[in-house]
Structures are given as C-alpha cells and as structure tokens.
Design an enzyme around this catalytic site. Structure first.
Site, PDB file in Angstrom:
ATOM      1  N   GLY A  13       1.776   2.450  10.717  1.00 55.80           N
ATOM      2  CA  GLY A  13       2.697   3.584  10.576  1.00 55.80           C
ATOM      3  C   GLY A  13       3.323   4.029  11.885  1.00 55.80           C
ATOM      4  O   GLY A  13       3.930   5.096  11.958  1.00 55.80           O
ATOM      5  N   HIS A  62      -9.910   0.943   4.304  1.00 54.32           N
ATOM      6  CA  HIS A  62      -8.645   1.151   5.022  1.00 54.32           C
ATOM      7  C   HIS A  62      -8.895   2.158   6.149  1.00 54.32           C
ATOM      8  O   HIS A  62      -9.665   3.106   5.983  1.00 54.32           O
ATOM      9  CB  HIS A  62      -7.570   1.677   4.064  1.00 54.32           C
ATOM     10  CG  HIS A  62      -6.214   1.710   4.713  1.00 54.32           C
ATOM     11  ND1 HIS A  62      -5.843   2.719   5.572  1.00 54.32           N
ATOM     12  CD2 HIS A  62      -5.174   0.845   4.659  1.00 54.32           C
ATOM     13  CE1 HIS A  62      -4.614   2.467   6.012  1.00 54.32           C
ATOM     14  NE2 HIS A  62      -4.190   1.334   5.473  1.00 54.32           N
ATOM     15  N   GLU A  93      -5.976  -4.946  10.322  1.00 53.47           N
ATOM     16  CA  GLU A  93      -5.006  -3.872  10.485  1.00 53.47           C
ATOM     17  C   GLU A  93      -5.326  -3.082  11.754  1.00 53.47           C
ATOM     18  O   GLU A  93      -6.122  -2.128  11.718  1.00 53.47           O
ATOM     19  CB  GLU A  93      -5.056  -2.936   9.284  1.00 53.47           C
ATOM     20  CG  GLU A  93      -4.656  -3.590   7.980  1.00 53.47           C
ATOM     21  CD  GLU A  93      -3.977  -2.593   7.070  1.00 53.47           C
ATOM     22  OE1 GLU A  93      -2.828  -2.841   6.698  1.00 53.47           O
ATOM     23  OE2 GLU A  93      -4.572  -1.555   6.763  1.00 53.47           O
ATOM     24  N   GLY A 144       2.629  -1.083   4.378  1.00 55.36           N
ATOM     25  CA  GLY A 144       2.661   0.320   4.003  1.00 55.36           C
ATOM     26  C   GLY A 144       4.098   0.777   3.799  1.00 55.36           C
ATOM     27  O   GLY A 144       4.696   0.564   2.742  1.00 55.36           O
ATOM     28  N   GLY A 145       4.665   1.385   4.828  1.00 55.96           N
ATOM     29  CA  GLY A 145       5.998   2.000   4.733  1.00 55.96           C
ATOM     30  C   GLY A 145       7.062   1.127   4.080  1.00 55.96           C
ATOM     31  O   GLY A 145       7.781   1.570   3.180  1.00 55.96           O
ATOM     32  N   ASN A 181       0.864  -1.186   0.000  1.00 56.31           N
ATOM     33  CA  ASN A 181       0.000   0.000   0.000  1.00 56.31           C
ATOM     34  C   ASN A 181       0.899   1.234   0.000  1.00 56.31           C
ATOM     35  O   ASN A 181       1.448   1.599   1.043  1.00 56.31           O
ATOM     36  CB  ASN A 181      -0.901  -0.047   1.246  1.00 56.31           C
ATOM     37  CG  ASN A 181      -1.775   1.182   1.367  1.00 56.31           C
ATOM     38  OD1 ASN A 181      -1.816   2.030   0.470  1.00 56.31           O
ATOM     39  ND2 ASN A 181      -2.471   1.296   2.482  1.00 56.31           N
ATOM     40  N   TRP A 182       1.011   1.850  -1.168  1.00 55.65           N
ATOM     41  CA  TRP A 182       1.929   2.993  -1.301  1.00 55.65           C
ATOM     42  C   TRP A 182       1.335   4.289  -0.747  1.00 55.65           C
ATOM     43  O   TRP A 182       2.017   5.301  -0.688  1.00 55.65           O
ATOM     44  CB  TRP A 182       2.306   3.196  -2.768  1.00 55.65           C
ATOM     45  CG  TRP A 182       3.237   2.159  -3.320  1.00 55.65           C
ATOM     46  CD1 TRP A 182       3.792   1.095  -2.651  1.00 55.65           C
ATOM     47  CD2 TRP A 182       3.744   2.078  -4.658  1.00 55.65           C
ATOM     48  NE1 TRP A 182       4.602   0.366  -3.490  1.00 55.65           N
ATOM     49  CE2 TRP A 182       4.586   0.950  -4.726  1.00 55.65           C
ATOM     50  CE3 TRP A 182       3.558   2.844  -5.815  1.00 55.65           C
ATOM     51  CZ2 TRP A 182       5.256   0.581  -5.903  1.00 55.65           C
ATOM     52  CZ3 TRP A 182       4.218   2.474  -6.993  1.00 55.65           C
ATOM     53  CH2 TRP A 182       5.054   1.362  -7.023  1.00 55.65           C
ATOM     54  N   LYS A 183       0.076   4.267  -0.403  1.00 53.20           N
ATOM     55  CA  LYS A 183      -0.580   5.466   0.142  1.00 53.20           C
ATOM     56  C   LYS A 183      -0.309   6.672  -0.768  1.00 53.20           C
ATOM     57  O   LYS A 183      -0.317   6.519  -1.985  1.00 53.20           O
ATOM     58  CB  LYS A 183      -0.138   5.688   1.586  1.00 53.20           C
ATOM     59  CG  LYS A 183      -0.310   4.403   2.421  1.00 53.20           C
ATOM     60  CD  LYS A 183      -0.164   4.590   3.884  1.00 53.20           C
ATOM     61  CE  LYS A 183      -0.390   3.247   4.577  1.00 53.20           C
ATOM     62  NZ  LYS A 183      -0.401   3.328   6.017  1.00 53.20           N
ATOM     63  N   GLU A 243      -7.317   4.577   7.259  1.00 53.36           N
ATOM     64  CA  GLU A 243      -7.060   5.993   6.947  1.00 53.36           C
ATOM     65  C   GLU A 243      -8.236   6.600   6.181  1.00 53.36           C
ATOM     66  O   GLU A 243      -8.494   7.794   6.284  1.00 53.36           O
ATOM     67  CB  GLU A 243      -5.727   6.127   6.190  1.00 53.36           C
ATOM     68  CG  GLU A 243      -4.559   5.940   7.157  1.00 53.36           C
ATOM     69  CD  GLU A 243      -3.266   5.452   6.527  1.00 53.36           C
ATOM     70  OE1 GLU A 243      -3.127   5.494   5.296  1.00 53.36           O
ATOM     71  OE2 GLU A 243      -2.387   5.004   7.301  1.00 53.36           O
TER      72      GLU A 243
HETATM   73  P1  PGA Z   1       2.390   0.427   7.666  1.00 57.40           P
HETATM   74  O1  PGA Z   1       0.968   0.578   6.934  1.00 57.40           O
HETATM   75  O2  PGA Z   1       3.005  -0.846   7.173  1.00 57.40           O
HETATM   76  O3  PGA Z   1       3.169   1.647   7.240  1.00 57.40           O
HETATM   77  O4  PGA Z   1       2.131   0.390   9.136  1.00 57.40           O
HETATM   78  C1  PGA Z   1       0.118  -0.524   6.746  1.00 57.40           C
HETATM   79  C2  PGA Z   1      -1.163  -0.111   6.083  1.00 57.40           C
HETATM   80  O5  PGA Z   1      -1.662   0.980   6.357  1.00 57.40           O
HETATM   81  O6  PGA Z   1      -1.714  -0.852   5.245  1.00 57.40           O
END
Ligand code: PGA
Length: 252
Positions: free
Chosen positions: A171, A97, A165, A232-233, A13-15, A99
């Site tokens: 994050g 998600h 999650e 994510g990261g 997930n590159w956000k 976010e």
């Molecule tokens: P993260 O994000 O690995 O940066 O904690 C995961 C996600 O939001 O899918």
C-alpha cells in the site's frame, strides 16, 4: 511461458473496500475479460462473500476469506470460522496477512493454527510472510522470513500456498525491485526444499505482494521463483487487475 513453469496464481485482496453493488459491478467487468493465463482468486471482505461467490459461480475464478478463527464455532465475537467461509462459497483463505499480524497482534503460532483450521474444511490457506522496513534495514529479512515460515508450517498444513509480502511495500507504492523479490522468493523456496523436499518445493507457488500494478508486473513475473501476485489496491480496478493477470502469460 516456459513449459516447466508453475501455473501462475493471482489473488485480489479487496481488504475493507467495496459495497455489494461495487462487488457485482467488478465481477461483471472482470469476467468479461475472457480466458486468462493464471488461476485467480478474489478475497472480498466477509459481508461481500455471498455476492461474489454467486457472481463467480460456474467460472474458474475462486473466492476466499481474508481471515478465519482457528476454532470451528463458539463465543468469538467478530470472528468467522472455516465452516462459515465454506458455506459462503469460499475455497481459499488468507492466513497471516501483515495487516492482521500488526493490527490484531496475530502471532506466528496463531497463523499456524489458522492454516491448520483452514485445511480441516478443505480451504487452501494462502500464508503471508514478510519483513518490516526496520527489519530489512537491520538486515534481519531472512531471519524473519524463516521464522514466520517455519512457525506456520511446523505440524502445519500439507496443502498451502505462500505469499511474500514485504510490509514496507504494501500500500505504499514502493514495490520491491524484481531482484529483491527474487532473492526473497529463492530464499523461501530453499527453505521449503529443506522442509518438504525438492519436488514439493518446486511445485509450490510463491506469490509476490506489495504495490503490484500493471507497470511493474511484467518485470516481477519474469523472475524464476515468482509464481504470481497477491494484489491489493490494483485489484479494485478490473482493468488493472486483468492487466496484471495477463502479464503472467507473457513469455519471459
Ligand atoms: P497492495 O496490497 O497491492 O495495495 O500493496 C497488497 C496486499 O496487502 O496483499
């Protein structure tokens, strides 16, 4: 890998990261990594989708959107529809998600509508559920997971993949321990068994997401109800992302 284990799936997930050049460079380095012991899907932000889809063409790596609108078209400034995602080369889409739930106030009902819309166009929804820190501290984790899951699946999609999650782990660098993750995954699979029956629940892949990195992936994936990751990261670095995916092949 034990023979009856579900084939792992890892999503990146590159956000809201990367420009087109970064995306091209990432795909070049990532694809040089060779055969992998898991299915892989990248979730770039909308403007990067054609670039990434083109770079992945002819490979086994899938491409997905980070969100979609429940309607097919219309006056919805800033939104993206299922047909637009398909047209841009997607076969997957994230739904719910945390976010999106928190930044954009997405309700459980809206997440369900999005997952249903995804299926209309042959997109596989990757439905995300998870509790906040406050909900965990108040011992409401299972209640929240069950509510989110049942809402997403009530008259919901027949085809979907699930991601657990925990919001407090996203994050933050604070990963769920393998035991905490397994407990939540087991809980979700038990609920799926009630809703879909034993065979369908056993076939479902449930991914873990929240500060996954090459150091903690091995131990997490050793748990029986963890079937991969949503990263994510660490998915922004091809070497780290490859290392996480390779951990899914270690026999445990
Ligand atoms: P993260 O994000 O690995 O940066 O904690 C995961 C996600 O939001 O899918």
């Amino acid at each position: 890998m034990s023979p009856n284990r579900r084939r792992p799936l890892v999503g990146g997930n590159w956000k809201m990261h990367f420009l087109r050049e970064d995306a091209t460079n990432f795909c070049g380095a990532f694809l040089a990594g060779g055969a992998l012991p898991a299915d892989v899907v990248l979730f770039p932000s909308f403007p990067l989708l054609p670039t990434v889809a083109e770079a992945l063409e002819g490979t086994d790596v899938g491409c997905g959107g980070q969100d979609l609108h429940p309607e097919d078209k219309g006056a919805h400034t800033g939104d993206v529809s299922g047909p637009q995602l398909v047209d841009a080369g997607c076969s997957w889409v994230l739904c719910g998600h945390s976010e999106r739930r928190h930044d954009h106030g997405e309700s459980d009902e809206l997440v369900r509508q999005k997952a249903v819309a995804a299926l209309r166009y042959g997109l596989t929804p990757l439905i995300c559920v998870g509790e906040t820190q406050a909900e965990r501290q108040a011992e409401r984790t299972f209640e929240v997971l069950e509510r989110q899951l049942r809402a997403a699946l009530s008259e919901g999609p027949a085809t979907f993949t699930l991601a657990y999650e925990p919001v407090w782990a996203i994050g933050t660098g604070e990963t769920a321990t393998p035991e905490i993750a397994q407990e939540a995954h087991r809980f979700l699979r038990d609920r799926l068994t009630e809703m879909l029956g034993e065979a369908a629940a056993q076939a479902k892949r449930i991914l873990y997401g929240g500060s996954v990195n090459p150091q903690n992936a091995d131990e997490l994936i050793s748990k029986p109800d963890l079937d991969g990751f949503l990263v994510g990261g660490a998915s922004l670095d091809p070497e780290k992302f490859l290392a996480i995916i390779r951990s899914c092949g270690s026999d445990s």
